[in-house]
Design a protein around this motif. Structure first.
Motif, PDB file in Angstrom:
ATOM      1  N   LEU A  86       0.850  -1.184   0.000  1.00  0.00           N
ATOM      2  CA  LEU A  86       0.000   0.000   0.000  1.00  0.00           C
ATOM      3  C   LEU A  86       0.888   1.236   0.000  1.00  0.00           C
ATOM      4  O   LEU A  86       1.794   1.354   0.820  1.00  0.00           O
ATOM      5  CB  LEU A  86      -0.927  -0.030   1.218  1.00  0.00           C
ATOM      6  N   ASN A  87       0.652   2.133  -0.958  1.00  0.00           N
ATOM      7  CA  ASN A  87       1.391   3.391  -1.043  1.00  0.00           C
ATOM      8  C   ASN A  87       0.541   4.484  -0.405  1.00  0.00           C
ATOM      9  O   ASN A  87      -0.518   4.830  -0.929  1.00  0.00           O
ATOM     10  CB  ASN A  87       1.672   3.725  -2.514  1.00  0.00           C
ATOM     11  N   PRO A  88       0.971   5.032   0.742  1.00  0.00           N
ATOM     12  CA  PRO A  88       0.105   5.976   1.459  1.00  0.00           C
ATOM     13  C   PRO A  88      -0.179   7.250   0.687  1.00  0.00           C
ATOM     14  O   PRO A  88      -1.267   7.815   0.791  1.00  0.00           O
ATOM     15  CB  PRO A  88       0.870   6.259   2.754  1.00  0.00           C
ATOM     16  N   THR A  89       0.781   7.709  -0.108  1.00  0.00           N
ATOM     17  CA  THR A  89       0.566   8.955  -0.851  1.00  0.00           C
ATOM     18  C   THR A  89      -0.549   8.800  -1.866  1.00  0.00           C
ATOM     19  O   THR A  89      -1.508   9.585  -1.895  1.00  0.00           O
ATOM     20  CB  THR A  89       1.865   9.378  -1.558  1.00  0.00           C
ATOM     21  N   TYR A  90      -0.459   7.770  -2.689  1.00  0.00           N
ATOM     22  CA  TYR A  90      -1.397   7.660  -3.800  1.00  0.00           C
ATOM     23  C   TYR A  90      -2.710   6.978  -3.404  1.00  0.00           C
ATOM     24  O   TYR A  90      -3.756   7.269  -3.986  1.00  0.00           O
ATOM     25  CB  TYR A  90      -0.722   6.961  -4.973  1.00  0.00           C
ATOM     26  N   MET A  91      -2.682   6.092  -2.392  1.00  0.00           N
ATOM     27  CA  MET A  91      -3.952   5.562  -1.919  1.00  0.00           C
ATOM     28  C   MET A  91      -4.765   6.660  -1.241  1.00  0.00           C
ATOM     29  O   MET A  91      -5.989   6.741  -1.402  1.00  0.00           O
ATOM     30  CB  MET A  91      -3.728   4.387  -0.966  1.00  0.00           C
ATOM     31  N   SER A  92      -4.093   7.527  -0.490  1.00  0.00           N
ATOM     32  CA  SER A  92      -4.794   8.657   0.129  1.00  0.00           C
ATOM     33  C   SER A  92      -5.380   9.565  -0.942  1.00  0.00           C
ATOM     34  O   SER A  92      -6.517  10.044  -0.828  1.00  0.00           O
ATOM     35  CB  SER A  92      -3.835   9.447   1.023  1.00  0.00           C
ATOM     36  N   GLN A  93      -4.598   9.803  -1.986  1.00  0.00           N
ATOM     37  CA  GLN A  93      -5.087  10.620  -3.100  1.00  0.00           C
ATOM     38  C   GLN A  93      -6.317   9.979  -3.726  1.00  0.00           C
ATOM     39  O   GLN A  93      -7.310  10.660  -4.026  1.00  0.00           O
ATOM     40  CB  GLN A  93      -3.971  10.759  -4.148  1.00  0.00           C
ATOM     41  N   ALA A  94      -6.281   8.655  -3.921  1.00  0.00           N
ATOM     42  CA  ALA A  94      -7.401   7.952  -4.534  1.00  0.00           C
ATOM     43  C   ALA A  94      -8.653   8.025  -3.664  1.00  0.00           C
ATOM     44  O   ALA A  94      -9.762   8.245  -4.166  1.00  0.00           O
ATOM     45  CB  ALA A  94      -7.019   6.488  -4.771  1.00  0.00           C
ATOM     46  N   LEU A  95      -8.484   7.852  -2.355  1.00  0.00           N
ATOM     47  CA  LEU A  95      -9.644   7.845  -1.464  1.00  0.00           C
ATOM     48  C   LEU A  95     -10.257   9.231  -1.324  1.00  0.00           C
ATOM     49  O   LEU A  95     -11.481   9.371  -1.242  1.00  0.00           O
ATOM     50  CB  LEU A  95      -9.236   7.286  -0.096  1.00  0.00           C
ATOM     51  N   HIS A  96      -9.427  10.262  -1.309  1.00  0.00           N
ATOM     52  CA  HIS A  96      -9.979  11.614  -1.272  1.00  0.00           C
ATOM     53  C   HIS A  96     -10.706  11.931  -2.580  1.00  0.00           C
ATOM     54  O   HIS A  96     -11.745  12.609  -2.575  1.00  0.00           O
ATOM     55  CB  HIS A  96      -8.883  12.637  -0.998  1.00  0.00           C
ATOM     56  N   ALA A  97     -10.176  11.450  -3.703  1.00  0.00           N
ATOM     57  CA  ALA A  97     -10.855  11.660  -4.982  1.00  0.00           C
ATOM     58  C   ALA A  97     -12.196  10.927  -5.003  1.00  0.00           C
ATOM     59  O   ALA A  97     -13.195  11.451  -5.511  1.00  0.00           O
ATOM     60  CB  ALA A  97      -9.966  11.184  -6.125  1.00  0.00           C
ATOM     61  N   LEU A  98     -12.222   9.717  -4.445  1.00  0.00           N
ATOM     62  CA  LEU A  98     -13.480   8.971  -4.365  1.00  0.00           C
ATOM     63  C   LEU A  98     -14.485   9.690  -3.473  1.00  0.00           C
ATOM     64  O   LEU A  98     -15.673   9.787  -3.799  1.00  0.00           O
ATOM     65  CB  LEU A  98     -13.213   7.562  -3.837  1.00  0.00           C
ATOM     66  N   SER A  99     -14.002  10.211  -2.341  1.00  0.00           N
ATOM     67  CA  SER A  99     -14.881  10.938  -1.429  1.00  0.00           C
ATOM     68  C   SER A  99     -15.471  12.171  -2.090  1.00  0.00           C
ATOM     69  O   SER A  99     -16.637  12.521  -1.859  1.00  0.00           O
ATOM     70  CB  SER A  99     -14.106  11.334  -0.162  1.00  0.00           C
ATOM     71  N   ALA A 100     -14.656  12.839  -2.924  1.00  0.00           N
ATOM     72  CA  ALA A 100     -15.157  14.027  -3.616  1.00  0.00           C
ATOM     73  C   ALA A 100     -16.306  13.672  -4.551  1.00  0.00           C
ATOM     74  O   ALA A 100     -17.216  14.481  -4.770  1.00  0.00           O
ATOM     75  CB  ALA A 100     -14.023  14.681  -4.402  1.00  0.00           C
ATOM     76  N   LYS A 101     -16.290  12.444  -5.099  1.00  0.00           N
ATOM     77  CA  LYS A 101     -17.374  11.985  -5.965  1.00  0.00           C
ATOM     78  C   LYS A 101     -18.586  11.535  -5.148  1.00  0.00           C
ATOM     79  O   LYS A 101     -19.739  11.844  -5.490  1.00  0.00           O
ATOM     80  CB  LYS A 101     -16.893  10.813  -6.834  1.00  0.00           C
ATOM     81  N   ALA A 102     -18.312  10.776  -4.070  1.00  0.00           N
ATOM     82  CA  ALA A 102     -19.399  10.129  -3.329  1.00  0.00           C
ATOM     83  C   ALA A 102     -20.039  11.024  -2.281  1.00  0.00           C
ATOM     84  O   ALA A 102     -21.187  10.810  -1.892  1.00  0.00           O
ATOM     85  CB  ALA A 102     -18.872   8.854  -2.662  1.00  0.00           C
ATOM     86  N   GLY A 103     -19.307  12.016  -1.767  1.00  0.00           N
ATOM     87  CA  GLY A 103     -19.863  12.906  -0.770  1.00  0.00           C
ATOM     88  C   GLY A 103     -19.597  12.453   0.651  1.00  0.00           C
ATOM     89  O   GLY A 103     -19.030  11.386   0.898  1.00  0.00           O
ATOM     90  N   PRO A 104     -20.021  13.247   1.627  1.00  0.00           N
ATOM     91  CA  PRO A 104     -19.669  13.008   3.028  1.00  0.00           C
ATOM     92  C   PRO A 104     -20.295  11.768   3.643  1.00  0.00           C
ATOM     93  O   PRO A 104     -19.887  11.344   4.717  1.00  0.00           O
ATOM     94  CB  PRO A 104     -20.165  14.276   3.736  1.00  0.00           C
ATOM     95  N   ASN A 105     -21.308  11.174   2.994  1.00  0.00           N
ATOM     96  CA  ASN A 105     -21.937   9.971   3.553  1.00  0.00           C
ATOM     97  C   ASN A 105     -21.207   8.693   3.170  1.00  0.00           C
ATOM     98  O   ASN A 105     -21.622   7.607   3.571  1.00  0.00           O
ATOM     99  CB  ASN A 105     -23.392   9.884   3.107  1.00  0.00           C
ATOM    100  N   MET A 106     -20.127   8.789   2.398  1.00  0.00           N
ATOM    101  CA  MET A 106     -19.377   7.596   2.013  1.00  0.00           C
ATOM    102  C   MET A 106     -18.794   6.897   3.238  1.00  0.00           C
ATOM    103  O   MET A 106     -18.214   7.532   4.110  1.00  0.00           O
ATOM    104  CB  MET A 106     -18.236   7.959   1.061  1.00  0.00           C
ATOM    105  N   VAL A 107     -18.955   5.587   3.300  1.00  0.00           N
ATOM    106  CA  VAL A 107     -18.375   4.780   4.373  1.00  0.00           C
ATOM    107  C   VAL A 107     -16.995   4.316   3.923  1.00  0.00           C
ATOM    108  O   VAL A 107     -16.849   3.735   2.839  1.00  0.00           O
ATOM    109  CB  VAL A 107     -19.261   3.571   4.699  1.00  0.00           C
ATOM    110  N   LEU A 108     -15.976   4.587   4.719  1.00  0.00           N
ATOM    111  CA  LEU A 108     -14.605   4.162   4.430  1.00  0.00           C
ATOM    112  C   LEU A 108     -14.072   3.388   5.629  1.00  0.00           C
ATOM    113  O   LEU A 108     -13.923   3.940   6.717  1.00  0.00           O
ATOM    114  CB  LEU A 108     -13.723   5.379   4.149  1.00  0.00           C
ATOM    115  N   THR A 109     -13.813   2.112   5.416  1.00  0.00           N
ATOM    116  CA  THR A 109     -13.255   1.278   6.478  1.00  0.00           C
ATOM    117  C   THR A 109     -11.924   0.699   6.013  1.00  0.00           C
ATOM    118  O   THR A 109     -11.618   0.667   4.824  1.00  0.00           O
ATOM    119  CB  THR A 109     -14.209   0.132   6.874  1.00  0.00           C
ATOM    120  N   MET A 110     -11.148   0.219   6.976  1.00  0.00           N
ATOM    121  CA  MET A 110      -9.864  -0.418   6.685  1.00  0.00           C
ATOM    122  C   MET A 110      -9.707  -1.633   7.582  1.00  0.00           C
ATOM    123  O   MET A 110     -10.222  -1.659   8.703  1.00  0.00           O
ATOM    124  CB  MET A 110      -8.700   0.548   6.919  1.00  0.00           C
TER     125      MET A 110
END
Length: 572
Positions: free
Chosen positions: A401-425
């Motif tokens: 897992l690359n923290p820089t680019y996975m974080s970038q990907a998840l923030h980009a996904l959140s921008a699409k899905a909105g604040p109700n997106m569930v993100l677990t790890m």
């Protein structure tokens, strides 16, 4: 006798595999390619024939022995003790902008091989107990101004001694250095830019140091906003619940470097950080198996009502870097159709549950290592959310897992899905031992949108607790002392859950009775029913617990969810 089925089997040509990764480091192995004729082994005393010459071992943990030796007449023996992991290292001279293959032969206890100071991405690889000699291999590329790197081996706390021999740093000859000093040159672009935290009005960033740099400039959405001399900065004056793009440059007397890769930070809402919308304050997460590995075959509608978050396991990699897809195993699930699957998801959501898609698993090899693959990941997960109605995504990457680019990907996904997106790890225990680990860094980077980290307290062996003591899996102390690392390391209590197997058949080790899980929940939230470890404070907002899997739970009559679910939902 039926074999024990371990952590999250994945489909293979022969069916679903059952082996579990035990305490794996977050890493991606890279095949060693054909070397050119000019390449050499740049490591000195690589076979330890000259004792520990050119090597330094922490806490006098290393020595040389005649047997076992992989080649020649000697090998390194290093013994972890107490809080020392027996790290032995060497500074190796290399050439800038060059590719090297790193390898070593190892034997004995847990053994790690890695390199730091590359100027690009530092890498490492590992193996659990190896009764005979085994070669560890990985590769790295040096930065534009990198002339030396640090190569290291180490063991693990509480584990047996390890042996290492025939270390190789194979690539262009780094030589002896020297020559005329040409004066300063424009530094290379910083690497490793990541978001280390956010509030409703600020974003904190960090990055790797650049050789020759005397300062750094931070850019927000293309505009320079601050300059610092260190490798971190906090940008203030931001709007709440807003996404911003950041880049960094390195500077010195010769000029300014190109901009780093961009990262996205989303500020918290005025009510605080974290995502997940209407997820209950205290929630139970369960993984649902999209395959048949001997556990009860379920439809989504069969999952116990005790589960608040259902993680569909797993999305599959595609031929496009970073992109994922999902294929319902209708044949393995007794004819379960896609239409029924979608309808069952809607019914669970109507009952107040969240259904998310899990990415990874024991054999899931999804690589998000650059901006392009981060974009592919975000777009493909968003497509799955739209197609099936998933509420979000679970990150369960056990193979790098690359923290820089996975974080970038998840923030980009959140921008699409909105604040109700569930993100677990669902990191493994080894991944959350330190905030410097890539999984822990990722969790902190996305703290503003993170719902919960359900660390796997199983298939682990012994690990360090937050008090520096070593604890063995299968005890209440193991759960509480390791949860403390996350709770005191930057995650909010509402972002921490306890991940346990639902039965002895669900994992290779680490199963505890539901009563032990409940004692750990009591200890962390109320300071009662603790073992020998007692946290310095309580965490009444602790999110809850997770299990692998709803199917194994159903196989055992839902004993886990009935007991632990009732406890979680009764927390204050």
């Amino acid at each position: 006798m039926e074999p024990v089925l371990k952590r999250r089997g994945r489909r293979t040509r022969l069916g679903y595999g059952a082996g579990a990764v035990t305490a794996a480091l977050a890493l991606t192995l890279t095949a060693v390619g054909q070397a050119s004729a000019a390449d050499v082994n740049n490591a000195r005393n690589a076979g330890f024939e000259s004792g520990l010459s050119d090597w330094t071992c922490s806490a006098n943990s290393g020595t040389t022995v005649a047997s076992p030796a992989h080649g020649g007449s000697a090998a390194l023996k290093a013994t972890p003790a107490g809080q020392d992991n027996a790290r032995c290292s060497q500074t190796v001279k290399v050439k800038p902008n060059s590719s090297y293959s790193l390898s070593a032969w190892v034997q004995g206890g847990y053994t790690y091989l890695g390199v730091t100071g590359t100027g690009t991405t530092d890498v490492s690889t590992w193996t659990p107990d190896a009764p005979s000699w085994k070669q560890l291999s990985t590769s790295f590329t040096t930065g534009a101004s990198t002339t030396s790197v640090t190569v290291y081996t180490h063991g693990w706390y509480g584990q047996a001694a390890y042996f290492a021999d025939d270390v190789s740093v194979f690539g262009p000859d780094g030589g002896g250095g020297g020559g005329t000093d040409p004066g300063p040159t424009v530094p290379a672009a910083p690497a490793g830019l990541s978001v280390t935290g956010t509030t409703s009005s600020s974003a904190s960033l960090s990055w790797n140091a650049v050789s020759g740099a005397t300062g750094y400039s931070v850019y927000r959405d293309g505009t320079k906003v601050t300059a610092v001399t260190g490798t971190s900065a906090t940008v203030t004056g931001l709007a709440a619940s807003t996404s911003y793009s950041f880049q960094v440059t390195a500077t010195n007397a010769a000029g300014e470097s190109p901009k780093s890769g961009a990262v996205t930070a989303r500020t918290a809402g005025t009510g605080g950080g974290g995502g997940g919308g209407s997820v209950p304050k205290h929630a139970v997460t369960g993984y649902w198996q999209n395959f048949n590995n001997g556990a009860a075959v379920q439809r989504i509608s069969d999952v116990s009502a005790q589960y608040d978050i259902i993680a569909v396991s797993f999305a599959d990699a595609t031929g496009t870097p970073g992109a994922v897809t999902f294929n319902l195993d209708s044949a393995g699930l007794n004819g379960y159709t896609v239409d029924q699957f979608k309808a069952d998801i809607k019914a669970k959501q109507a009952a107040g549950k969240k259904v998310i898609i899990s990415v990874g698993g024991e054999k899931g090899t999804i690589s998000v290592n650059d901006s392009a693959s981060a974009t592919n990941f975000a777009n493909s997960v968003w497509s799955l959310m739209q197609t099936y109605g998933f509420d979000g995504v679970d990150i369960d990457l056990e193979n790098g897992l690359n923290p820089t680019y996975m974080s970038q990907a998840l923030h980009a996904l959140s921008a699409k899905a909105g604040p109700n997106m569930v993100l677990t790890m669902a990191p493994q225990t080894i991944d959350m031992q330190s905030t410097s680990g890539s999984y822990f860094q990722t969790a902190l980077n996305v703290k503003d949108i993170l719902t919960v980290v359900n660390m796997q307290y199983y298939n682990s062996g012994a690990m360090l607790g937050c008090d520096g003591k070593v604890y063995s899996q299968g005890t209440v102390d193991f759960l509480t002392a390791l949860a403390c690392i996350q709770l005191e390391g930057g995650l909010a209590p509402s972002q921490v859950g306890l991940g346990l197997p639902a039965s002895t058949r669900a994992a290779g080790g680490g199963y505890v009775a539901p009563s032990v899980v409940n004692n750990a929940l009591d200890c962390l939230t109320k300071a009662v029913n603790c073992g020998s470890f007692k946290p310095s404070r309580t965490y009444p907002d602790l999110r809850g617990a997770m299990t692998w899997s709803t199917n194994w739970d159903a196989t055992a009559g839902n004993a886990w969810s009935n007991a632990v679910g009732a406890k979680v939902h009764a927390l204050p």
